[in-house]
Write an enzyme that holds these catalytic residues in place. Structure first.
Site, mmCIF file in Angstrom:
data_model
loop_
_atom_site.group_PDB
_atom_site.id
_atom_site.type_symbol
_atom_site.label_atom_id
_atom_site.label_comp_id
_atom_site.label_asym_id
_atom_site.label_seq_id
_atom_site.Cartn_x
_atom_site.Cartn_y
_atom_site.Cartn_z
ATOM 1 N N GLN A 1 -9.800 4.031 6.588
ATOM 2 C CA GLN A 1 -11.258 4.194 6.711
ATOM 3 C C GLN A 1 -11.577 5.251 7.764
ATOM 4 O O GLN A 1 -12.457 6.099 7.578
ATOM 5 C CB GLN A 1 -11.919 2.867 7.124
ATOM 6 C CG GLN A 1 -11.669 1.704 6.182
ATOM 7 C CD GLN A 1 -12.204 1.933 4.784
ATOM 8 O OE1 GLN A 1 -13.222 2.592 4.596
ATOM 9 N NE2 GLN A 1 -11.499 1.416 3.790
ATOM 10 N N TYR B 1 -7.427 -4.936 3.244
ATOM 11 C CA TYR B 1 -7.645 -4.558 1.834
ATOM 12 C C TYR B 1 -8.869 -3.646 1.640
ATOM 13 O O TYR B 1 -9.619 -3.422 2.567
ATOM 14 C CB TYR B 1 -7.628 -5.748 0.888
ATOM 15 C CG TYR B 1 -8.585 -6.899 1.024
ATOM 16 C CD1 TYR B 1 -9.776 -6.831 1.703
ATOM 17 C CD2 TYR B 1 -8.267 -8.112 0.388
ATOM 18 C CE1 TYR B 1 -10.632 -7.922 1.760
ATOM 19 C CE2 TYR B 1 -9.117 -9.211 0.442
ATOM 20 C CZ TYR B 1 -10.303 -9.101 1.131
ATOM 21 O OH TYR B 1 -11.135 -10.176 1.176
ATOM 22 N N GLU B 2 -8.965 -3.113 0.467
ATOM 23 C CA GLU B 2 -10.002 -2.118 0.142
ATOM 24 C C GLU B 2 -9.878 -0.899 1.068
ATOM 25 O O GLU B 2 -10.867 -0.277 1.448
ATOM 26 C CB GLU B 2 -11.389 -2.777 0.247
ATOM 27 C CG GLU B 2 -12.483 -2.129 -0.564
ATOM 28 C CD GLU B 2 -12.160 -2.066 -2.041
ATOM 29 O OE1 GLU B 2 -12.188 -0.952 -2.563
ATOM 30 O OE2 GLU B 2 -11.861 -3.100 -2.668
ATOM 31 N N GLY B 3 -8.629 -0.541 1.391
ATOM 32 C CA GLY B 3 -8.355 0.586 2.298
ATOM 33 C C GLY B 3 -8.211 0.090 3.727
ATOM 34 O O GLY B 3 -9.190 -0.308 4.351
#
Lengths: 593, 593
Positions: free
Chosen positions: A441, A434-436
């Site tokens: 990244q 999550y969060e990319g």
């Protein structure tokens, strides 16, 4: 039943011996003297160990349940949430004018690691609220801030972030949720959002959903996405709660881990929302919080690794199995403890040298965010933007691996749920996604951040490493050999990889992107190498001074020596992989897979 | 719902193009012509895909349950087990005189991969029976064989292996379960065993437990351990079932994965048992099956990686997200499929090059076991003994990592249970632990196998690599560069590590043991490098001949090129780590962790 002890001494060492925060001129830092931060961490540690940690297994076992549209959290969560609120922990680093304590982010992060290590799923209810509140703080009107922030800072109301839809995650330009303007400043939001952490629950009076949606007629793709505030209960002029909004929980997802957090499918059916920030600038509003949010997820990689490590050490000391090949260590017992065996040591040292290095990296990163926000320092902002995908991707990948290694120390007992080690692995797994997702990244790092501002920030990073090496070499042969030399080698590998990307990426961008994941990892190793070189230096200074706890500082140096000798050589492998370019990576037709 | 397709073509390629099994003089191999093995694999593939695979998620979701002392398997398992028995799959590589089909182990292994890839938890009921039957075959009296084997070969009765106790796993010398001789050739077995896979269930009329226990008055520690046959129901003279024995299920463990297999706590309360093999030679009896059992677990590492990979590929082709940076690939769609992105390719190529290399390694290993058993070849026996910990440790570690990578392709969808990818990771995790945790495999490799028979087998391995390189170099520049040269470098790294162990391990054994885990991994990479060099050669020969399916062979070569370029450079890192010795690994006091 697993244990959890807040790593107060290690955190204090980083904050004061290494980062020397109270000497910094970042506004608010002069208050952060060792005695003060020690007291805060001590209290936070008590909450972590006594309140949150006992609920970690409960959350995993019970999970959340949806009954008649209402989400119920596991036994004890509500009480614990009340204690978090009462202790003022929810607003630690939020502005005073909205009820917070205005502490720097670096302290919030140090505390956050402890809470997250004790109970990741639980802390996410507060973490998402913090994220949503930060967005309102950065982009909201004064009226919006006054309306929502006081209750969010206190966590009377919690928050969520609604990005993902069934058919789009990374590529949010494909979004279908729409926001129809009503002419009165409000919008009607309709669509389905999935994977909404803390999407609904029974611990707060209201939930403030931040929802990405498209206003019909706006630009195509990602440029037409706007951000909206959509409260579960509409808030009246006087601040009291009005009628229920058109948002409901479709389902709670069955997940591999973080069962204590309600990951919801959220259905918006002409729900009333208000624009947060500008029309069609929703992604920009999201991105201003990205560094913080991603650093927070990187911190979860650390926190789960730390918690798992503590238990693995305990088990390795207790469990009697086999004999030390160099001589019996426990002659009165039927066998020696696991910790005498070199491969168990290797495993534990991997974990220990990672968690301590990662903690330094994260707190350094948090201090850069403070410098950027509180001092308006553009260079700090640029550097933390560069390092954010490294913190997120590298620390969550490695943190996960470390939970797997910790589990391995237990043998079969690591695989059954009874000992709690499986949960650390299952909970840590989400942070890579999550969060990319971490591949994204890596793409962000290589495809965007490296060249940002003409490559200024990556050059600044290399200069920093070079300056550190120069300034600290030549005084102590053992230090040079153990720290400076390996750091130089690793940093040279990283530069060579960057050079390869510049030269070969020009010819074909895939030559760079094929190596992005390796680059992210080698960058992470160089950062941890730099952290260890700094920590060893600080530890040596303490030893040269009047440090009473010599064991602590000597252990610090020895742990660093392990990292430099045993972990840092990974950079050579990553460089070798990178330098093979896109050739073998892209050779196959899609049909040949 | 995940998919599973049996990798028949790849398996056939290895069996016939690479290993050329039907040309071998191992007894039974001449029957294994391509048409025959193809037909067997085809049928096995149908069972895997149509019977076993649909129950994989069912098994995970339902798990096994214990009710009033009786264990119930998940819905559909019993029917599927009947189909396995009816198809004769349970006795494929067992002797004809006990109802088996006497096929070589290499074919049993190829089939086993498919069954295990379709449903690991299910296949373990049969796998444990196979292991127990092999032990009786190797060490039982004629009477014991006649009494138990026919029903075990047909899986009318299943088997279990009882080693672990609550306080001892690896160190079985600490065992407390005792066996009191009754003077009539029988023993009364009392004690508790844990982690007993397939310990009890509702799919067979009887369960034949093989139990390690100590006869009072025997030697201390591991030298006083004997192996016993303890049937759930006593077997009468006429072969019919008699009274229930004193063995019962204490509990079913809650595990991270393989929920479909009943992992039991087994309580033996004066249960009647009969010695299998000699008194106090129980460990020797276990060890004769160790190579097979560990190869079987290594195969699980492959099988879960293969199954996860197939699904990741499917998802990467279907899921539209983002655009190819080098140019739009799917102009009619809203986005390009994931598989256009270099980092997704890198991820999938890691998986593909691992599974295909691992399959070759395992089938080569299985053919060595056949050579040792069927031809009585001592060199083959020595070589497979050396390679067994590599197969088990390396392939299960890497196989697990690959399931994690496959999960990652799905982003958030990989973390929720709905898509089935979490199960592959959770199921694959156990293979790193059971049948000797991987740290123990590394210890076995470096502490025992390297020096076995004066180091003869490891020298033979290096000679084999050298001979292969010599014989195949100089004919094709591209092949030399892509395959022979990297193989030489990696093999040289491995030899350098072995040399380091010899020299520095003399001074302090911890210098060798601290590097054992790295050595196991670098050994695995060299083996896969050798496999890829052989596969590429075979593929090139097929292309040079009249191969109709050119794509298949070209893909094979390109996949191998990826492995050599991108995976094999890991050996350099492992060597660098190893050469730092025990210094940093053993520096800390136990109290400093």
């Amino acid at each position: 039943m697993p244990v959890y002890n807040a790593p107060i001494k290690d955190t204090q060492f980083i904050l004061h011996d290494v980062l020397k925060i109270s000497e910094s001129d970042i506004p608010g830092y002069s208050d952060l003297e060792a005695e003060f931060t020690g007291a805060v961490l001590e209290e936070a540690g008590k909450v972590a160990t006594n309140v949150l940690h006992p609920l970690n297994v409960v959350g995993d076992t019970e999970g959340c349940r949806l009954e008649n549209g209402v989400v119920y959290t596991p036994t004890g969560f509500k009480d614990a949430f009340e204690q978090m609120k009462e202790g003022g922990w929810t607003g630690l680093d939020m502005p005073e004018e909205y009820g917070g304590q205005n502490m720097p982010y670096v302290l919030g992060t140090a505390v956050g690691e402890m809470f997250s290590g004790a109970n990741q799923a639980f802390v996410m209810y507060q973490g998402l609220t913090h994220g949503a509140a930060s967005a309102i703080l950065a982009h909201g009107t004064d009226e919006q801030k006054d309306k929502y922030l006081p209750n969010m800072v206190s966590c009377e109301w919690t928050g969520t972030m609604n990005l993902t839809e069934p058919h789009c995650g990374t590529d949010l330009g494909l979004m279908r949720t729409k926001a129809d303007p009503q002419g009165d400043g409000s919008y009607k939001i309709s669509g389905q959002k999935i994977f909404i952490s803390s999407g609904d629950h029974d611990m707060a009076d209201n939930i403030i959903h931040l929802v990405l949606a498209k206003i019909p007629g706006g630009p195509d793709g990602i440029k037409g996405v706007s951000l909206f505030i959509v409260p579960k209960f509409l808030v009246k002029e006087d601040g009291s709660l009005g009628e229920r909004n058109g948002v409901s929980v479709g389902n709670i997802e069955e997940k591999m881990g973080i069962h204590g957090n309600s990951t919801c499918v959220m259905n918006y059916d002409e729900a009333t929302g208000w624009l947060l920030g500008e029309e069609h600038k929703g992604m920009r509003a999201m991105f201003t919080m990205m560094n913080e949010a991603r650093l927070g997820v990187g911190m979860q990689g650390l926190s789960q690794a730390e918690a798992a490590y503590q238990n693995a050490v305990e088990y390795a000391k207790d469990r009697l199995q086999g004999r030390d090949v160099t001589g019996v260590k426990n002659p009165d017992g039927p066998a020696d403890p696991l910790i005498v065996h070199p491969d168990i040591r290797r495993n534990l040292m991997d974990q220990k040298s990672f968690t301590e290095g990662a903690r330094a990296f994260i707190l350094w990163g948090a201090s850069m965010i403070d410098k950027a926000h509180r001092s308006g320092d553009k260079d700090a902002d640029g550097l933390i933007s560069l390092l954010t995908p490294v913190i997120k991707g590298f620390l969550t990948d490695q943190g996960y691996d470390m939970t797997v290694q910790a589990q391995q120390v237990y043998g079969g007992h690591g695989y059954i749920e009874e000992w709690g080690m499986s949960q650390y692995t299952r909970d840590a797994r989400i942070a890579m996604i999550y969060e990319g997702a971490n591949g994204v990244q890596a793409l962000d790092l290589v495809g965007r951040k490296l060249a940002q501002d003409g490559g200024k920030h990556v050059m600044a990073f290399f200069d920093m490493v070079k300056t550190f090496s120069k300034e600290n070499a030549g005084q102590d042969e053992a230090y040079d050999k153990a720290f400076i030399e390996p750091l130089k080698v690793a940093s040279k590998d990283l530069q060579a990889a960057g050079m390869y990307f510049m030269q070969e990426g020009m010819k074909n961008p895939n030559n760079a992107l094929s190596g992005s994941y390796d680059f992210m990892h080698m960058f992470g190793h160089v950062c941890l190498g730099l952290m260890w070189a700094q920590m060893a230096k600080a530890a040596q200074q303490a030893l040269d001074g009047d440090a009473s706890d010599k064991d602590f500082y000597e252990t610090k140096i020895n742990t660093g020596r392990f990292y430099m000798a045993r972990r840092l050589p990974a950079t050579g492998m990553h460089l070798a992989r990178i330098q093979t370019g896109a050739d073998t990576v892209m050779a196959l037709d899609a049909a040949s897979f």
